[in-house]
Motif scaffolding. Structure first.
Motif, PDB file in Angstrom:
ATOM      1  N   PHE A 113       0.846  -1.198   0.000  1.00 55.06           N
ATOM      2  CA  PHE A 113       0.000   0.000   0.000  1.00 55.06           C
ATOM      3  C   PHE A 113       0.880   1.245   0.000  1.00 55.06           C
ATOM      4  CE2 PHE A 113      -2.598  -3.396   1.458  1.00 55.06           C
ATOM      5  CZ  PHE A 113      -3.902  -3.072   1.113  1.00 55.06           C
ATOM      6  N   ALA A 114       1.063   1.836  -1.191  1.00 52.47           N
ATOM      7  CA  ALA A 114       1.971   2.980  -1.323  1.00 52.47           C
ATOM      8  C   ALA A 114       1.578   4.122  -0.391  1.00 52.47           C
ATOM      9  CB  ALA A 114       1.964   3.463  -2.765  1.00 52.47           C
ATOM     10  N   ILE A 115       0.297   4.328  -0.197  1.00 53.20           N
ATOM     11  CA  ILE A 115      -0.158   5.479   0.600  1.00 53.20           C
ATOM     12  C   ILE A 115       0.307   5.372   2.057  1.00 53.20           C
ATOM     13  CG2 ILE A 115      -2.409   4.535   1.289  1.00 53.20           C
ATOM     14  CD1 ILE A 115      -3.592   7.343   0.619  1.00 53.20           C
ATOM     15  N   LEU A 116       0.570   4.139   2.495  1.00 57.75           N
ATOM     16  CA  LEU A 116       1.002   3.960   3.884  1.00 57.75           C
ATOM     17  C   LEU A 116       2.469   4.356   4.071  1.00 57.75           C
ATOM     18  CD1 LEU A 116      -0.896   0.647   4.719  1.00 57.75           C
ATOM     19  CD2 LEU A 116      -1.593   2.999   5.212  1.00 57.75           C
ATOM     20  N   ASN A 117       3.150   4.715   2.958  1.00 62.53           N
ATOM     21  CA  ASN A 117       4.494   5.285   3.091  1.00 62.53           C
ATOM     22  C   ASN A 117       4.435   6.677   3.718  1.00 62.53           C
ATOM     23  OD1 ASN A 117       5.834   3.125   1.984  1.00 62.53           O
ATOM     24  ND2 ASN A 117       5.637   3.896  -0.104  1.00 62.53           N
ATOM     25  N   ARG A 118       3.264   7.323   3.587  1.00 64.05           N
ATOM     26  CA  ARG A 118       3.105   8.595   4.292  1.00 64.05           C
ATOM     27  C   ARG A 118       3.040   8.290   5.790  1.00 64.05           C
ATOM     28  NH1 ARG A 118      -1.198  12.552   1.836  1.00 64.05           N
ATOM     29  NH2 ARG A 118      -0.138  13.742   3.442  1.00 64.05           N
ATOM     30  N   GLU A 119       3.400   9.242   6.594  1.00 59.89           N
ATOM     31  CA  GLU A 119       3.441   8.932   8.033  1.00 59.89           C
ATOM     32  C   GLU A 119       2.043   9.026   8.622  1.00 59.89           C
ATOM     33  OE1 GLU A 119       6.555  11.304   9.625  1.00 59.89           O
ATOM     34  OE2 GLU A 119       8.074  10.065   8.645  1.00 59.89           O
ATOM     35  N   ILE A 120       1.226   8.074   8.239  1.00 61.57           N
ATOM     36  CA  ILE A 120      -0.162   8.069   8.692  1.00 61.57           C
ATOM     37  C   ILE A 120      -0.509   6.696   9.243  1.00 61.57           C
ATOM     38  CG2 ILE A 120      -2.555   8.021   7.837  1.00 61.57           C
ATOM     39  CD1 ILE A 120      -1.831  10.276   5.969  1.00 61.57           C
ATOM     40  N   ALA A 121      -1.109   6.709  10.426  1.00 63.19           N
ATOM     41  CA  ALA A 121      -1.690   5.460  10.932  1.00 63.19           C
ATOM     42  C   ALA A 121      -3.140   5.486  10.460  1.00 63.19           C
ATOM     43  CB  ALA A 121      -1.611   5.429  12.446  1.00 63.19           C
ATOM     44  N   TRP A 122      -3.467   4.689   9.445  1.00 63.55           N
ATOM     45  CA  TRP A 122      -4.819   4.724   8.876  1.00 63.55           C
ATOM     46  C   TRP A 122      -5.724   3.808   9.693  1.00 63.55           C
ATOM     47  CZ3 TRP A 122      -7.403   7.963   6.119  1.00 63.55           C
ATOM     48  CH2 TRP A 122      -8.633   7.583   5.582  1.00 63.55           C
ATOM     49  N   LEU A 123      -6.435   4.423  10.629  1.00 61.87           N
ATOM     50  CA  LEU A 123      -7.352   3.652  11.483  1.00 61.87           C
ATOM     51  C   LEU A 123      -8.791   4.038  11.160  1.00 61.87           C
ATOM     52  CD1 LEU A 123      -5.451   3.772  14.912  1.00 61.87           C
ATOM     53  CD2 LEU A 123      -5.333   2.063  13.105  1.00 61.87           C
ATOM     54  N   ASP A 124      -9.028   4.347   9.880  1.00 62.34           N
ATOM     55  CA  ASP A 124     -10.369   4.725   9.426  1.00 62.34           C
ATOM     56  C   ASP A 124     -10.816   3.783   8.307  1.00 62.34           C
ATOM     57  OD1 ASP A 124     -12.690   6.153   9.457  1.00 62.34           O
ATOM     58  OD2 ASP A 124     -11.943   7.842   8.288  1.00 62.34           O
ATOM     59  N   ASN A 125     -10.498   2.522   8.473  1.00 67.23           N
ATOM     60  CA  ASN A 125     -10.772   1.532   7.418  1.00 67.23           C
ATOM     61  C   ASN A 125     -12.252   1.238   7.229  1.00 67.23           C
ATOM     62  OD1 ASN A 125      -7.997   0.589   6.530  1.00 67.23           O
ATOM     63  ND2 ASN A 125      -7.850   0.522   8.766  1.00 67.23           N
ATOM     64  N   ALA A 126     -13.055   1.485   8.264  1.00 67.98           N
ATOM     65  CA  ALA A 126     -14.490   1.232   8.103  1.00 67.98           C
ATOM     66  C   ALA A 126     -15.117   2.295   7.214  1.00 67.98           C
ATOM     67  CB  ALA A 126     -15.179   1.206   9.469  1.00 67.98           C
ATOM     68  N   ALA A 127     -14.502   3.480   7.159  1.00 64.78           N
ATOM     69  CA  ALA A 127     -14.982   4.511   6.227  1.00 64.78           C
ATOM     70  C   ALA A 127     -14.552   4.119   4.821  1.00 64.78           C
ATOM     71  CB  ALA A 127     -14.427   5.875   6.605  1.00 64.78           C
ATOM     72  N   THR A 128     -13.279   3.874   4.649  1.00 66.69           N
ATOM     73  CA  THR A 128     -12.778   3.330   3.392  1.00 66.69           C
ATOM     74  C   THR A 128     -11.400   2.731   3.656  1.00 66.69           C
ATOM     75  OG1 THR A 128     -12.551   3.780   1.017  1.00 66.69           O
ATOM     76  CG2 THR A 128     -11.625   5.426   2.490  1.00 66.69           C
ATOM     77  N   THR A 129     -11.152   1.578   3.064  1.00 68.82           N
ATOM     78  CA  THR A 129      -9.812   0.998   3.205  1.00 68.82           C
ATOM     79  C   THR A 129      -8.896   1.669   2.196  1.00 68.82           C
ATOM     80  OG1 THR A 129     -10.317  -0.673   1.568  1.00 68.82           O
ATOM     81  CG2 THR A 129     -10.680  -1.281   3.880  1.00 68.82           C
ATOM     82  N   GLN A 130      -7.629   1.394   2.276  1.00 67.51           N
ATOM     83  CA  GLN A 130      -6.701   1.794   1.211  1.00 67.51           C
ATOM     84  C   GLN A 130      -6.662   0.682   0.155  1.00 67.51           C
ATOM     85  OE1 GLN A 130      -5.873   4.744   1.127  1.00 67.51           O
ATOM     86  NE2 GLN A 130      -6.141   5.441   3.227  1.00 67.51           N
ATOM     87  N   ARG A 131      -6.051   0.985  -0.997  1.00 63.88           N
ATOM     88  CA  ARG A 131      -6.016  -0.015  -2.072  1.00 63.88           C
ATOM     89  C   ARG A 131      -4.594  -0.521  -2.294  1.00 63.88           C
ATOM     90  NH1 ARG A 131      -9.418   2.457  -0.792  1.00 63.88           N
ATOM     91  NH2 ARG A 131     -11.247   3.348  -1.741  1.00 63.88           N
ATOM     92  N   PRO A 132      -4.419  -1.825  -2.422  1.00 69.66           N
ATOM     93  CA  PRO A 132      -3.073  -2.366  -2.650  1.00 69.66           C
ATOM     94  C   PRO A 132      -2.647  -2.172  -4.109  1.00 69.66           C
ATOM     95  CG  PRO A 132      -4.678  -4.137  -2.648  1.00 69.66           C
ATOM     96  CD  PRO A 132      -5.446  -2.873  -2.356  1.00 69.66           C
ATOM     97  N   GLU A 133      -1.352  -2.274  -4.345  1.00 70.52           N
ATOM     98  CA  GLU A 133      -0.795  -2.079  -5.699  1.00 70.52           C
ATOM     99  C   GLU A 133      -1.515  -2.882  -6.776  1.00 70.52           C
ATOM    100  OE1 GLU A 133       1.471   0.021  -7.243  1.00 70.52           O
ATOM    101  OE2 GLU A 133       1.130   1.002  -5.336  1.00 70.52           O
ATOM    102  N   PRO A 134      -1.798  -4.184  -6.568  1.00 70.36           N
ATOM    103  CA  PRO A 134      -2.436  -4.942  -7.663  1.00 70.36           C
ATOM    104  C   PRO A 134      -3.763  -4.327  -8.109  1.00 70.36           C
ATOM    105  CG  PRO A 134      -1.675  -6.430  -5.951  1.00 70.36           C
ATOM    106  CD  PRO A 134      -1.482  -5.050  -5.416  1.00 70.36           C
ATOM    107  N   VAL A 135      -4.513  -3.733  -7.184  1.00 71.17           N
ATOM    108  CA  VAL A 135      -5.794  -3.117  -7.547  1.00 71.17           C
ATOM    109  C   VAL A 135      -5.540  -1.861  -8.382  1.00 71.17           C
ATOM    110  CG1 VAL A 135      -7.831  -1.931  -6.622  1.00 71.17           C
ATOM    111  CG2 VAL A 135      -7.059  -4.076  -5.595  1.00 71.17           C
ATOM    112  N   LEU A 136      -4.574  -1.040  -7.921  1.00 71.14           N
ATOM    113  CA  LEU A 136      -4.256   0.188  -8.674  1.00 71.14           C
ATOM    114  C   LEU A 136      -3.743  -0.181 -10.065  1.00 71.14           C
ATOM    115  CD1 LEU A 136      -2.467   2.198  -5.823  1.00 71.14           C
ATOM    116  CD2 LEU A 136      -4.848   2.336  -6.559  1.00 71.14           C
ATOM    117  N   GLN A 137      -2.909  -1.199 -10.118  1.00 69.93           N
ATOM    118  CA  GLN A 137      -2.325  -1.598 -11.418  1.00 69.93           C
ATOM    119  C   GLN A 137      -3.392  -2.141 -12.369  1.00 69.93           C
ATOM    120  OE1 GLN A 137       0.813  -4.282 -10.330  1.00 69.93           O
ATOM    121  NE2 GLN A 137       2.054  -2.636  -9.447  1.00 69.93           N
TER     122      GLN A 137
END
Ligand SMILES: Cc1ncc(COP(=O)(O)O)c(C=O)c1O
Length: 412
Positions: free
Chosen positions: A23-47
């Motif tokens: 998950f490229a977005i997790l390279n930002r210094e963010i603890a994403w604890l809002d997954n019930a609102a929306t998860t992040q997308r892994p590289e295979p999905v973006l690709q």
């Protein structure tokens, strides 16, 4: 972009760090604890979405050229993937929608409204998201029916005994219920609800939005009549989701979006509809979204079973640790929590807690969480919610707890 921190492997061998690195977005210094609102997308999905636009982009079905055939194959392949993922009997039982909200509105306006009359009853549960409340509320108002609410037990589970007792045969027409509450994290026994509803002659729509990323889905085992979910809450793109319906019922449902692609024949003063499910997909569909959703399904399937146990452990441990903090109330049942925890801090507004956490690079949800009727039953106006995915870590939980403590010290 900064590098991701080292993450320790779990005892069972599950490696959240390996998931995180996709998950490229997790390279930002963010603890994403809002997954019930929306998860992040892994590289295979973006690709997969990028590949669609770069190599196969065309309208589906209406084009005779090769790109049109490729786009159609990709779109229908995604439909087949959804069908298999949720245990549908056939791909034709799956309607692509823009998300859970769209799927519920389609059923409420396209079918339920036709079947509900004065004096009838429609049930929702006390823990519904507005998306599974307002369409039914508005339908009963227009049709002279009554909205009934499955109440909560003192442990804040659905009171199924009260539901069974209140279900009136012949009057009850529809039951709309969440599989997993987006506020309490509770998993509802939808099979038991379906059994009771069917016994009274009512049909059941299950809002699967918060379950699909974390629990095995099998609409046949649930024995529901409709099941709606969103791609973006399970590592897929925004703007795509699916509605599953029993094929016999889909055939009785009216389409809401009228126009191109959903017709069989148009005369000057009349039109006939295309086959199910195409009649519900008027206009150019979100093909890249469907492709991304299909890829997300494939990706979820590669997660080891331990990943789901890990997410449930994070939620349970976080609930316990938050509850042990002075002035913190955790909402929801002690057991049977899947992936999220909502809480309040005495004397501190939920938005202030979220603001302090954001200052520390921790993203959480704060507010009424689109569940105002539930909030009123809990006697609060808003709460803070943390929600997990397999890329979250115990270090993020530790930082969350520090942040909550700091918020309390700052504001009280
Ligand atoms: C339980 C539940 N139902 C429905 C929805 C609506 O989903 P969407 O906005 O993707 O249509 C949500 C979104 O948070 C939800 O949590």
């Amino acid at each position: 972009m900064s590098r991701q921190p080292e993450v320790e492997k779990e005892q069972g061998g599950f490696d959240p760090g390996a998931v995180r690195r996709m998950f490229a977005i997790l390279n930002r210094e963010i603890a994403w604890l809002d997954n019930a609102a929306t998860t992040q997308r892994p590289e295979p999905v973006l690709q997969a979405m990028d590949r669609f636009y770069r190599q196969h982009n065309a309208n589906t079905r209406r084009s005779v050229h090769r790109l049109g055939a490729e786009a159609t194959a990709a779109y229908e392949g995604a439909r087949a993937a959804v069908a298999q993922f949720i245990g549908a009997a056939a791909p034709e039982e799956v309607v692509f929608t823009s998300g859970t909200t769209a799927g519920i509105n389609l059923v409420a306006a396209g079918l339920a409204r036709r079947e509900i009359g004065p004096g009838d009853e429609v049930w929702v549960s006390a823990m519904e998201h507005h998306s599974n409340w307002v369409p039914w509320q508005q339908a009963v108002q227009r049709l002279g029916a009554t909205l009934k609410v499955i109440p909560l037990t003192p442990e804040r589970r659905l009171d199924l005994a009260a539901f069974r007792k209140g279900l009136a045969a012949r009057k009850a027409k529809w039951v709309a219920v969440a599989w997993v509450s987006n506020v309490l994290g509770a998993v509802n026994d939808v099979r038991a609800i379906c059994d009771a509803a069917h016994g009274a002659g009512a049909q059941v729509l299950v809002d699967g939005a918060q379950g699909v990323a974390h629990l095995p889905v099998d609409v046949a085992a649930m024995d529901c009549d409709f099941f709606a979910f969103s791609g973006h809450k399970m590592y897929g793109p925004m703007g795509i989701g699916a509605l599953w319906g029993r094929s016999g019922l889909l055939g009785q449902m009216d389409p809401l979006m009228l126009g191109g692609e959903m017709i069989a024949r148009v005369d000057e003063r009349s039109a006939t509809w295309a086959e199910v499910p195409y009649r519900f997909e008027g206009g150019t569909p979100n093909v890249a979204g469907a492709v991304g959703l299909g890829e997300a399904i494939g990706w979820v399937r590669t997660l080891p079973a331990a990943a789901h146990g890990y997410v449930a452990d994070l939620a349970r441990e976080t609930a316990q640790q938050l509850a042990a903090l002075p002035g913190v109330t955790v909402w929801g049942p002690a057991e049977g929590r899947v992936s999220l925890v909502s809480f309040s801090v005495e004397g501190v507004h939920a938005h202030d807690v979220a603001q302090v956490l954001d200052g520390r690079g921790i993203a959480v949800r704060a507010g009424h969480m689109c569940a105002q009727p539930l909030m009123r039953r809990l006697g609060i106006e808003s709460a803070v919610r943390v929600s997990f995915a397999p890329y979250n870590t115990r270090d993020e939980v530790r930082r969350l707890l520090e942040g909550v403590r700091a918020a309390r010290e700052l504001f009280t």
